[in-house]
Design a protein around this motif. Structure first.
Motif, PDB file in Angstrom:
ATOM      1  N   ASN A 106       0.820  -1.204   0.000  1.00 41.25           N
ATOM      2  CA  ASN A 106       0.000   0.000   0.000  1.00 41.25           C
ATOM      3  C   ASN A 106       0.857   1.259   0.000  1.00 41.25           C
ATOM      4  N   LEU A 107       1.953   1.238   0.760  1.00 43.45           N
ATOM      5  CA  LEU A 107       2.863   2.387   0.789  1.00 43.45           C
ATOM      6  C   LEU A 107       3.503   2.613  -0.581  1.00 43.45           C
ATOM      7  N   TRP A 108       3.847   1.517  -1.255  1.00 41.00           N
ATOM      8  CA  TRP A 108       4.439   1.650  -2.592  1.00 41.00           C
ATOM      9  C   TRP A 108       3.393   2.165  -3.588  1.00 41.00           C
ATOM     10  N   LYS A 109       2.152   1.723  -3.455  1.00 43.58           N
ATOM     11  CA  LYS A 109       1.064   2.222  -4.298  1.00 43.58           C
ATOM     12  C   LYS A 109       0.946   3.738  -4.157  1.00 43.58           C
ATOM     13  N   GLN A 110       0.944   4.218  -2.914  1.00 45.28           N
ATOM     14  CA  GLN A 110       0.863   5.662  -2.682  1.00 45.28           C
ATOM     15  C   GLN A 110       2.061   6.392  -3.294  1.00 45.28           C
ATOM     16  N   THR A 111       3.227   5.784  -3.193  1.00 43.05           N
ATOM     17  CA  THR A 111       4.457   6.408  -3.700  1.00 43.05           C
ATOM     18  C   THR A 111       4.418   6.521  -5.217  1.00 43.05           C
ATOM     19  N   TYR A 136      -2.882   6.814 -15.448  1.00 39.01           N
ATOM     20  CA  TYR A 136      -1.881   5.946 -14.820  1.00 39.01           C
ATOM     21  C   TYR A 136      -1.816   6.187 -13.314  1.00 39.01           C
ATOM     22  N   TRP A 137      -1.767   7.442 -12.890  1.00 44.27           N
ATOM     23  CA  TRP A 137      -1.672   7.664 -11.446  1.00 44.27           C
ATOM     24  C   TRP A 137      -3.001   7.459 -10.739  1.00 44.27           C
ATOM     25  N   GLN A 138      -4.107   7.478 -11.490  1.00 38.18           N
ATOM     26  CA  GLN A 138      -5.412   7.257 -10.883  1.00 38.18           C
ATOM     27  C   GLN A 138      -5.771   5.773 -10.767  1.00 38.18           C
ATOM     28  N   ASN A 139      -4.987   4.912 -11.384  1.00 41.77           N
ATOM     29  CA  ASN A 139      -5.345   3.489 -11.414  1.00 41.77           C
ATOM     30  C   ASN A 139      -4.184   2.581 -11.014  1.00 41.77           C
ATOM     31  N   VAL A 140      -3.386   3.011 -10.062  1.00 43.97           N
ATOM     32  CA  VAL A 140      -2.282   2.192  -9.564  1.00 43.97           C
ATOM     33  C   VAL A 140      -2.841   1.122  -8.618  1.00 43.97           C
ATOM     34  N   LYS A 141      -2.455  -0.118  -8.833  1.00 41.81           N
ATOM     35  CA  LYS A 141      -2.895  -1.213  -7.976  1.00 41.81           C
ATOM     36  C   LYS A 141      -1.943  -1.383  -6.794  1.00 41.81           C
ATOM     37  N   SER A 142      -2.356  -2.166  -5.825  1.00 38.23           N
ATOM     38  CA  SER A 142      -1.530  -2.440  -4.658  1.00 38.23           C
ATOM     39  C   SER A 142      -0.178  -2.999  -5.100  1.00 38.23           C
ATOM     40  N   GLY A 143       0.901  -2.361  -4.602  1.00 42.39           N
ATOM     41  CA  GLY A 143       2.237  -2.806  -4.989  1.00 42.39           C
ATOM     42  C   GLY A 143       2.586  -2.488  -6.427  1.00 42.39           C
ATOM     43  N   ALA A 145       1.160  -3.586  -9.150  1.00 40.55           N
ATOM     44  CA  ALA A 145       1.279  -4.940  -9.703  1.00 40.55           C
ATOM     45  C   ALA A 145       1.407  -4.966 -11.219  1.00 40.55           C
ATOM     46  N   ASP A 146       0.799  -4.002 -11.911  1.00 46.31           N
ATOM     47  CA  ASP A 146       0.882  -3.998 -13.376  1.00 46.31           C
ATOM     48  C   ASP A 146       1.859  -2.946 -13.907  1.00 46.31           C
ATOM     49  N   ASN A 147       2.778  -2.490 -13.040  1.00 46.13           N
ATOM     50  CA  ASN A 147       3.888  -1.609 -13.442  1.00 46.13           C
ATOM     51  C   ASN A 147       3.413  -0.340 -14.150  1.00 46.13           C
ATOM     52  N   ARG A 148       2.465   0.345 -13.543  1.00 42.53           N
ATOM     53  CA  ARG A 148       2.044   1.645 -14.073  1.00 42.53           C
ATOM     54  C   ARG A 148       3.214   2.632 -14.074  1.00 42.53           C
ATOM     55  N   GLU A 149       4.082   2.516 -13.089  1.00 39.39           N
ATOM     56  CA  GLU A 149       5.227   3.418 -12.993  1.00 39.39           C
ATOM     57  C   GLU A 149       6.098   3.331 -14.246  1.00 39.39           C
ATOM     58  N   GLY A 150       6.398   2.114 -14.688  1.00 35.85           N
ATOM     59  CA  GLY A 150       7.265   1.927 -15.846  1.00 35.85           C
ATOM     60  C   GLY A 150       6.636   2.424 -17.137  1.00 35.85           C
ATOM     61  N   VAL A 151       5.358   2.145 -17.324  1.00 36.14           N
ATOM     62  CA  VAL A 151       4.661   2.576 -18.541  1.00 36.14           C
ATOM     63  C   VAL A 151       4.556   4.099 -18.573  1.00 36.14           C
ATOM     64  N   ALA A 152       4.220   4.684 -17.422  1.00 35.64           N
ATOM     65  CA  ALA A 152       4.115   6.137 -17.354  1.00 35.64           C
ATOM     66  C   ALA A 152       5.461   6.807 -17.608  1.00 35.64           C
ATOM     67  N   ALA A 153       6.553   6.166 -17.147  1.00 40.33           N
ATOM     68  CA  ALA A 153       7.883   6.748 -17.324  1.00 40.33           C
ATOM     69  C   ALA A 153       8.224   6.918 -18.800  1.00 40.33           C
TER      70      ALA A 153
END
Length: 295
Positions: A106-111, A136-143, A145-153
């Motif tokens: 959950n903390l990583w999701k928030q981050t 992307y930032w509105q649909n981040v899953k716990s942890g 899980a589907d690497n929204r961070e990488g796709v958004a980058a």
């Protein structure tokens, strides 16, 4: 109080006298300056001909100042931090060690949400299309899980520096400037974590066995766009090399405004807001990490 950042790129001798850092330049015998230890938050030692005394290092550690040592290429390489910088440090360490996997996810999701949100805010600020990152930032899953961070980058870097830009540590300009800024940011985050009684070696997402500061790497993520903004402006003004004046501009990172729900703080103090809130998340006192919004 905002602490001072001191950068030394010339040969010098640094010592301690009467709770003051004494600075003597080797190429200018008449140059002597003093700085109160309690005013110092960050010391960057760039030159290979710098002498620094143990009493000074201990005094800096006692005041939770981060000391960063650079390579012969003047790139940050190692960091010196206080190992006993908080009165409830042992309790905070136990909270970190006992943190459950769902809590860390959950903390990583928030981050990740905060990071992508700030990337979008920076694009909008630079008259680029930040709305493309909103899903992307509105649909981040716990942890994440589907690497929204990488796709958004990928979308973010293409929008910021163009389709030809590749974000690599050894890549072409402005990668070197980004590397420098992120290293300074990482050191500042590690210092703030220690000041909040947290141990930077216990990460919530980053877990490389060779990484001594994975928690710093976690918590710095939403702050990276503050570095990106400075580097973007430098690059847009024709700066492509990591010169002395460029480094000086990047070091101003620690003083840029960070905006939270109710307060605005210089980044160096804003980090304390974030890390103290993280400590409360580990202890169960609250559920949300306080990250700033780039404006």
């Amino acid at each position: 109080m905002v602490k001072r950042t001191l950068s030394f790129s010339r040969p010098c001798s640094l010592s301690l006298k009467n709770c003051q850092m004494v600075i003597k330049m080797k190429d200018d015998p008449d140059f002597i300056r003093t700085v109160p230890i309690e005013d110092i938050g960050f010391v960057l030692l760039e030159n290979q001909q710098i002498n620094i005394t143990m009493p000074l290092l201990n005094a800096l550690a006692d005041n939770n100042a981060a000391v960063v040592v650079c390579t012969d290429k003047m790139m940050p390489n190692a960091m010196f931090l206080n190992l006993d910088s908080n009165s409830v440090q042992g309790e905070r360490y136990r909270d970190q060690i006992n943190a459950s996997e769902p809590l860390k996810k959950n903390l990583w999701k928030q981050t990740v949400e905060a990071k992508i949100r700030n990337q979008a805010a920076l694009l909008d600020k630079l008259d680029k299309d930040g709305s493309q990152l909103k899903p992307y930032w509105q649909n981040v899953k716990s942890g994440d899980a589907d690497n929204r961070e990488g796709v958004a980058a990928k979308i973010y870097w293409d929008a910021l520096f163009g389709d030809d830009f590749m974000r690599y540590r050894t890549g072409a300009s402005p990668n070197e400037m980004l590397n420098y800024g992120y290293t300074v940011l990482r050191a500042a985050v590690a210092r703030s974590l220690m000041g909040s009684g947290l141990f930077p070696a216990f990460g919530i997402y980053h877990r490389n066995r060779y990484n001594a500061f994975p928690l710093a790497d976690d918590i710095m993520e939403p702050y990276r766009p503050f570095v990106d903004e400075i580097v973007f402006d430098l690059y847009a003004n024709g700066e492509t090399e990591l010169k002395k004046d460029v480094k000086a501009e990047i070091l101003k990172l620690l003083y840029v405004d960070t905006v939270f729900d109710k307060v605005t703080r210089p980044l160096d103090l804003g980090l304390s807001v974030t890390t103290s809130s993280l400590a409360k998340c580990f202890s169960g006192e609250q559920k949300k990490i306080m990250y700033p919004l780039l404006v």
